[in-house]
Design a protein around this motif. Structure first.
Motif, PDB file in Angstrom:
ATOM      1  N   THR A 131      -7.214 -12.896   3.278  1.00  0.00           N
ATOM      2  CA  THR A 131      -6.103 -12.664   2.358  1.00  0.00           C
ATOM      3  C   THR A 131      -5.566 -11.256   2.594  1.00  0.00           C
ATOM      4  N   TRP A 132      -4.238 -11.147   2.654  1.00  0.00           N
ATOM      5  CA  TRP A 132      -3.563  -9.866   2.867  1.00  0.00           C
ATOM      6  C   TRP A 132      -2.425  -9.741   1.875  1.00  0.00           C
ATOM      7  N   GLU A 133      -2.034  -8.487   1.601  1.00  0.00           N
ATOM      8  CA  GLU A 133      -0.831  -8.270   0.819  1.00  0.00           C
ATOM      9  C   GLU A 133       0.035  -7.216   1.508  1.00  0.00           C
ATOM     10  N   HIS A 134       1.350  -7.381   1.336  1.00  0.00           N
ATOM     11  CA  HIS A 134       2.313  -6.440   1.906  1.00  0.00           C
ATOM     12  C   HIS A 134       3.123  -5.862   0.757  1.00  0.00           C
ATOM     13  N   ASP A 135       3.095  -4.551   0.610  1.00  0.00           N
ATOM     14  CA  ASP A 135       3.757  -3.889  -0.520  1.00  0.00           C
ATOM     15  C   ASP A 135       5.217  -3.531  -0.254  1.00  0.00           C
ATOM     16  N   GLY A 136       5.779  -4.041   0.813  1.00  0.00           N
ATOM     17  CA  GLY A 136       7.142  -3.707   1.193  1.00  0.00           C
ATOM     18  C   GLY A 136       7.167  -2.754   2.373  1.00  0.00           C
ATOM     19  N   THR A 137       6.017  -2.099   2.619  1.00  0.00           N
ATOM     20  CA  THR A 137       5.894  -1.159   3.729  1.00  0.00           C
ATOM     21  C   THR A 137       4.642  -1.411   4.559  1.00  0.00           C
ATOM     22  N   ASN A 138       3.506  -1.608   3.879  1.00  0.00           N
ATOM     23  CA  ASN A 138       2.209  -1.709   4.569  1.00  0.00           C
ATOM     24  C   ASN A 138       1.457  -2.986   4.211  1.00  0.00           C
ATOM     25  N   TRP A 139       0.666  -3.471   5.168  1.00  0.00           N
ATOM     26  CA  TRP A 139      -0.268  -4.571   4.943  1.00  0.00           C
ATOM     27  C   TRP A 139      -1.618  -3.985   4.524  1.00  0.00           C
ATOM     28  N   THR A 140      -2.282  -4.647   3.573  1.00  0.00           N
ATOM     29  CA  THR A 140      -3.636  -4.284   3.165  1.00  0.00           C
ATOM     30  C   THR A 140      -4.447  -5.567   3.077  1.00  0.00           C
ATOM     31  N   GLN A 141      -5.630  -5.579   3.702  1.00  0.00           N
ATOM     32  CA  GLN A 141      -6.482  -6.752   3.600  1.00  0.00           C
ATOM     33  C   GLN A 141      -7.227  -6.704   2.270  1.00  0.00           C
ATOM     34  N   LEU A 142      -7.284  -7.841   1.588  1.00  0.00           N
ATOM     35  CA  LEU A 142      -7.999  -7.970   0.322  1.00  0.00           C
ATOM     36  C   LEU A 142      -9.307  -8.704   0.568  1.00  0.00           C
ATOM     37  N   PHE A 143     -10.299  -8.416  -0.255  1.00  0.00           N
ATOM     38  CA  PHE A 143     -11.594  -9.063  -0.129  1.00  0.00           C
ATOM     39  C   PHE A 143     -12.003  -9.637  -1.484  1.00  0.00           C
ATOM     40  N   PRO A 144     -11.333 -10.713  -1.927  1.00  0.00           N
ATOM     41  CA  PRO A 144     -11.664 -11.296  -3.228  1.00  0.00           C
ATOM     42  C   PRO A 144     -13.072 -11.891  -3.220  1.00  0.00           C
ATOM     43  N   GLY A 145     -13.726 -11.845  -4.371  1.00  0.00           N
ATOM     44  CA  GLY A 145     -15.078 -12.396  -4.482  1.00  0.00           C
ATOM     45  C   GLY A 145     -15.100 -13.893  -4.234  1.00  0.00           C
ATOM     46  N   THR A 146     -14.063 -14.571  -4.672  1.00  0.00           N
ATOM     47  CA  THR A 146     -13.923 -16.011  -4.450  1.00  0.00           C
ATOM     48  C   THR A 146     -12.632 -16.228  -3.692  1.00  0.00           C
ATOM     49  N   ARG A 147     -12.689 -17.058  -2.667  1.00  0.00           N
ATOM     50  CA  ARG A 147     -11.478 -17.343  -1.910  1.00  0.00           C
ATOM     51  C   ARG A 147     -11.512 -18.780  -1.410  1.00  0.00           C
TER      52      ARG A 147
END
Length: 182
Positions: free
Chosen positions: A154-170
């Motif tokens: 899972t990743w998110e893009h804030d309009g400028t940068n990508w950040t990988q997320l590490f949710p406990g459940t996926r």
């Protein structure tokens, strides 16, 4: 040669009686595997089929003159970013040269495509859904398929940068799944 012709329909609500009605959108769009999204600002349905960008006002389809288009690709992720007023396209399987799975992010503003730079980004993939999270004001990407197989990241893009997320459940790895914002 067997070709698939996309059939798009729109569910509309007639106020104030709240009567639902399906309307066929088209004809006029080419054969292929489309991905589509609604541009809230311009009130247009944006459709990307292989190397073409199409738009509809709900009545007529028109091929957009799309300078600097991302190139011929299949099954990219597509969503609308209402904060930056643009349609985002991520990845997909690029046909031609250079071929293979892509990890690039593009923005369509109704006039031209622009590739968005990224210091860090998700791995190259196709069949990956992306959706805009209005509460957190970011685009969320989950899963897809890479050369290594099905993905569950899972990743998110804030309009400028990508950040990988590490949710406990996926979710487990899937192919051709969808994301929606509720």
């Amino acid at each position: 040669m067997l070709r698939a012709f996309p059939v798009l329909a729109m569910l509309s609500v007639a106020s104030p009686a709240q009567q639902y009605e399906w309307r066929l959108l088209g004809p006029g769009i080419p054969a292929g595997t489309p991905c589509h999204v609604y541009d809230e600002l311009r009130h247009r349905l944006v459709l990307v089929i292989e190397s073409q960008t199409w738009e509809s006002d709900g009545a007529v389809w028109a091929l957009a003159a799309a300078p600097n288009a991302p190139g011929h690709r299949m099954s990219p992720g597509l969503c609308y970013d209402p904060v930056h007023h643009r349609t985002l396209l991520f990845g997909g399987a690029r046909i031609g040269s250079p071929g293979g799975y892509q990890s690039d992010l593009w923005a369509w503003d109704g006039v031209a495509w622009t590739q968005l730079p990224a210091a860090q980004q998700p791995t190259a993939r196709w069949n990956t859904p992306i959706v805009y999270d209005a509460a957190r004001k970011c685009t969320v990407l989950q899963g897809g398929e890479s050369t290594a197989g099905f993905l569950d990241d899972t990743w998110e893009h804030d309009g400028t940068n990508w950040t990988q997320l590490f949710p406990g459940t996926r979710p487990t790895s899937h192919l051709r799944h969808a994301l929606v914002y509720d």
